[in-house]
Design a protein around this motif. Structure first.
Motif, short mmCIF file in Angstrom:
data_model
loop_
_atom_site.label_atom_id
_atom_site.label_comp_id
_atom_site.label_asym_id
_atom_site.label_seq_id
_atom_site.Cartn_x
_atom_site.Cartn_y
_atom_site.Cartn_z
N ARG A 134 0.84 -1.21 0.00
CA ARG A 134 0.00 0.00 0.00
C ARG A 134 0.87 1.25 0.00
NH1 ARG A 134 -4.86 1.75 4.25
NH2 ARG A 134 -5.15 3.84 3.39
N LYS A 193 2.08 1.91 -3.52
CA LYS A 193 0.97 2.41 -4.33
C LYS A 193 0.66 3.87 -3.99
CE LYS A 193 -3.78 1.11 -5.65
NZ LYS A 193 -4.59 2.24 -5.14
N ARG A 197 3.26 6.24 -5.43
CA ARG A 197 3.05 6.42 -6.87
C ARG A 197 1.89 7.37 -7.16
NH1 ARG A 197 4.05 0.26 -7.82
NH2 ARG A 197 6.13 0.23 -8.75
N GLU A 198 0.86 7.32 -6.31
CA GLU A 198 -0.34 8.13 -6.54
C GLU A 198 -0.25 9.52 -5.93
OE1 GLU A 198 -3.40 5.67 -4.92
OE2 GLU A 198 -3.48 4.33 -6.69
#
Length: 322
Positions: free
Chosen positions: A274, A277, A280-281
């Motif tokens: 998580r 992720k 990256r976001e």
């Protein structure tokens, strides 16, 4: 009938006990080992150094092959050991061996930070010590500073500084990346990259397949409240929960490369995935690699370095640092 038994004041089973007389008994951990001028297996040299009255480190230098000995500068790795902020050491057998192996393969100079441990020194002591060490390394890029180490000044490339860690050490590396992005380092030095291996992140709400029942009794939960009892927000303090509502934006991570490693059988796996992720976001514009190892548990490459999985892991870390 007289007894020599001491009264336990508090404990973190199965890790340590604190007695009413103030003494701390660590129930797990590896023994200390001395540095070596040339490790017989890897050829890596190591030595102890004092950074400040509160902070020390063990430095590692790979075996240099002429004629490049005095010409080719090497990347610098600032490393933070694991152990839940309360056990293990930069000078302990497990992490000394791990550093010898990684330094030999990656051909980097490593500074393995000896930060103060809880409960004698509750968090944020370890974070402050780690920041002191990171700034000390950066200060070597300046001309007029004292307390310099010749291994760093003669062989270190200050355009290629990395940091990293395992478990709690990976947590420290993340928080140092956030802080360096916000505050900067001496000499305008930039962190090129960071690796987070089996990073220790947690929070009040279970995610993914983490069991809901017994969440607060989990050792990962109990460890944080033990090592940082005064943390604002408790287990949702941004330093342990980077997804907390008041956590700084991950877009502010102060490096341009990230390597996140998770292990299939590790309780921390889903938090690590998580995290990758979320980075990256976040709008962070660096390069991130997520590497998952199947069939292995928490910090497998530290605890069982002779396995093929461990060797593959160390080679991947070395490749990242090169």
């Amino acid at each position: 009938m007289a007894t020599n038994a001491k009264t336990i004041a508090s404990e973190l089973p199965p890790v340590l006990r604190v007695y009413q007389d103030g003494t701390v008994e660590r129930l797990i951990g590896s023994p200390f080992v001395p540095p070596s001028l040339e490790d017989p297996t890897t050829g890596v040299s190591s030595k102890d150094t004092t950074i400040s009255p509160l902070v020390s480190a063990q430095l590692y230098l790979p075996k240099l092959s002429p004629p490049q000995t005095h010409h080719k500068k090497l990347p610098i790795l600032v490393y933070f050991h694991g152990g839940g902020f309360c056990i293990e050491s930069a000078f302990s057998f497990l992490f000394h061996n791990s550093m010898n192996s990684l330094v030999s393969r990656a051909k980097v100079i490593a500074v393995s930070v000896e930060y103060r441990l809880a409960p004698e020194h509750p968090l944020p002591a370890a974070y402050e010590d780690s920041w002191t060490a990171l700034q000390w390394v950066a200060s070597h890029s300046l001309q007029d500073t004292i307390n310099k180490d010749s291994w760093l000044t003669e062989n270190g490339d200050f355009d290629r500084i990395y940091m990293g860690g395992d478990s709690a050490g990976a947590n420290i590396a993340h928080n140092m990346a956030i802080r360096s992005g916000a505050e900067g380092l001496f000499g305008g030095v930039k962190i090129l990259g960071a690796f987070l291996s089996c990073p220790y992140f947690w929070g009040s709400d279970p995610i993914g397949s983490e069991p809901v029942l017994g969440h607060e009794e989990n050792l990962l939960y109990r460890t944080w409240t033990f090592v940082y009892p005064s943390a604002p927000g408790g287990i949702d303090h941004p330093m342990i929960n980077p997804f907390a509502c008041d956590a700084p934006s991950l877009s502010g991570i102060g490096c341009s490369r990230l390597f996140v490693c998770v292990a299939e059988m590790d309780e921390l796996r889903e938090r690590g995935i998580r995290y990758a992720k979320a980075v990256r976001e976040s709008g962070w514009d660096g390069d991130l690699e997520l590497f998952e190892v199947e069939g292995e548990g928490h910090c497998f490459h530290i605890l069982n370095p002779a396995t093929e999985s461990a060797k593959t892991m160390v080679n991947r870390l070395a490749s990242f640092l090169r």
